[in-house]
Design a protein around this motif. Structure first.
Motif, PDB file in Angstrom:
ATOM      1  N   ASP A   1       5.752 -20.799 -11.310  1.00  0.00           N
ATOM      2  CA  ASP A   1       5.384 -19.390 -11.488  1.00  0.00           C
ATOM      3  C   ASP A   1       4.579 -19.199 -12.766  1.00  0.00           C
ATOM      4  N   LEU A   2       5.048 -19.828 -13.830  1.00  0.00           N
ATOM      5  CA  LEU A   2       4.382 -19.702 -15.131  1.00  0.00           C
ATOM      6  C   LEU A   2       2.977 -20.291 -15.085  1.00  0.00           C
ATOM      7  N   ILE A   3       2.840 -21.434 -14.418  1.00  0.00           N
ATOM      8  CA  ILE A   3       1.542 -22.114 -14.351  1.00  0.00           C
ATOM      9  C   ILE A   3       0.520 -21.280 -13.588  1.00  0.00           C
ATOM     10  N   PHE A   4       0.934 -20.776 -12.410  1.00  0.00           N
ATOM     11  CA  PHE A   4      -0.030 -20.097 -11.536  1.00  0.00           C
ATOM     12  C   PHE A   4      -0.238 -18.623 -11.866  1.00  0.00           C
ATOM     13  N   THR A   5       0.711 -18.002 -12.528  1.00  0.00           N
ATOM     14  CA  THR A   5       0.553 -16.573 -12.821  1.00  0.00           C
ATOM     15  C   THR A   5       0.171 -16.302 -14.269  1.00  0.00           C
ATOM     16  N   LEU A   6       0.239 -17.320 -15.127  1.00  0.00           N
ATOM     17  CA  LEU A   6      -0.092 -17.089 -16.531  1.00  0.00           C
ATOM     18  C   LEU A   6      -1.048 -18.138 -17.088  1.00  0.00           C
ATOM     19  N   VAL A   7      -0.645 -19.404 -17.046  1.00  0.00           N
ATOM     20  CA  VAL A   7      -1.418 -20.458 -17.717  1.00  0.00           C
ATOM     21  C   VAL A   7      -2.813 -20.610 -17.113  1.00  0.00           C
ATOM     22  N   ILE A   8      -2.883 -20.799 -15.798  1.00  0.00           N
ATOM     23  CA  ILE A   8      -4.188 -20.994 -15.155  1.00  0.00           C
ATOM     24  C   ILE A   8      -5.092 -19.768 -15.310  1.00  0.00           C
ATOM     25  N   PRO A   9      -4.600 -18.537 -15.047  1.00  0.00           N
ATOM     26  CA  PRO A   9      -5.460 -17.367 -15.258  1.00  0.00           C
ATOM     27  C   PRO A   9      -5.976 -17.252 -16.690  1.00  0.00           C
ATOM     28  N   ILE A  10      -5.138 -17.544 -17.680  1.00  0.00           N
ATOM     29  CA  ILE A  10      -5.577 -17.465 -19.078  1.00  0.00           C
ATOM     30  C   ILE A  10      -6.673 -18.479 -19.354  1.00  0.00           C
ATOM     31  N   MET A  11      -6.513 -19.692 -18.816  1.00  0.00           N
ATOM     32  CA  MET A  11      -7.529 -20.723 -19.021  1.00  0.00           C
ATOM     33  C   MET A  11      -8.853 -20.328 -18.368  1.00  0.00           C
ATOM     34  N   ILE A  12      -8.782 -19.711 -17.189  1.00  0.00           N
ATOM     35  CA  ILE A  12     -10.009 -19.292 -16.497  1.00  0.00           C
ATOM     36  C   ILE A  12     -10.727 -18.202 -17.283  1.00  0.00           C
ATOM     37  N   LEU A  13      -9.967 -17.302 -17.881  1.00  0.00           N
ATOM     38  CA  LEU A  13     -10.553 -16.182 -18.620  1.00  0.00           C
ATOM     39  C   LEU A  13     -11.060 -16.585 -19.998  1.00  0.00           C
TER      40      LEU A  13
END
Length: 266
Positions: free
Chosen positions: A24-36
């Motif tokens: 949940d943390l990876i797909f809802t927080l970490v990955i979106p932050i890296m993309i942005l």
């Protein structure tokens, strides 16, 4: 050799599974932050620049990707696990709602409202449900009792139909809704103060990433406060009706109390 049976193929030891919370943390927080991020971990790499060509178009596409990945993750999990429980369906509907809002290109005040729209919607739905025969907080309680034995589940359902306990459910639903609305307001205020750049710019995406990181823990705490308040009110109602020690979360003891009182468990 003839006459000899082959040794069974050894079964590899089960690998430790990654906890659901981590995914949940990876797909809802970490990955979106890296993309942005316009500079992922100081590497000089930017998804908007290197993948989507930069400029307004690149930033908008990166923004959409970051917004839609959590939606896709929730829906994929729903379909793969074939989870059709009310809680999962509510989560899926919320994910679709968030995905649709991603295409509402706004900044400033309206972005602050948009980023909390899911909290506002959930809060309002719970408030409305409190005036109906099925307060929505009961949906969550029903989900927690799915794995119980038929007798224990029947005891839980019987207790929740009791007028005193139902009143506690209504009060808990209202508290949960109010706290969720407060969480939405807090999130909107933080976004309004910190996301000040124009939509489609590097700064806008970077500011969103920063706020998402900052608000994850406070947002979780606010949600837990709402759940804790609702559970406390519910347990107080159950105790008032069935005596000290009775709890919907200990169905075995609850079933025993019902039998002691001569109440049918059905």
């Amino acid at each position: 050799m003839p006459g000899m049976t082959a040794a069974p193929t050894p079964t590899p030891a089960n690998r430790s599974r990654v906890p659901r919370t981590v995914w949940d943390l990876i797909f809802t927080l970490v990955i979106p932050i890296m993309i942005l991020s316009p500079n992922i971990l100081g590497s000089g790499i930017s998804v908007a620049e290197q993948v989507f060509g930069g400029g307004t178009t690149g930033n908008v596409r990166a923004y959409l990707l970051a917004a839609l990945i959590p939606v896709g993750y929730v829906l994929w999990d729903l379909l793969v696990n074939r989870n059709v429980s009310p809680v999962a369906l509510i989560g899926g509907a919320g994910a679709i709602f968030s995905g649709a809002l991603a295409f509402w290109y706004v900044d400033g005040f309206w972005y602050a409202i948009k980023d909390s729209a899911r909290s506002y919607l959930v809060g309002l739905l719970f408030l409305i449900s409190a005036a109906t025969s099925v307060p929505l907080f009961r949906v969550f309680l029903d989900a927690t009792s799915i794995g119980e034995s038929p007798e224990h589940r029947a005891a839980t359902q019987t207790a929740m139909r009791d007028p005193v306990v139902k009143r506690g459910l209504v009060q808990g639903t209202i508290v949960f809704a109010v706290v969720d609305l407060i969480g939405g307001v807090v999130n909107s205020v933080v976004n309004y103060q910190r996301v000040t750049a124009k939509f489609g710019t590097d700064d806008f995406n970077a500011q969103i990433a920063a706020v998402n990181a900052v608000m994850r823990v406070p947002g979780l705490i606010i949600s837990l406060v709402g759940v804790a308040g609702a559970v406390w009110l519910l347990n107080r109602a159950v105790t008032a009706r069935y005596g000290a020690g009775a709890s919907l979360f200990e169905p075995g003891k609850l079933a025993e109390r019902l039998r002691e009182r001569g109440e049918p468990v059905s």
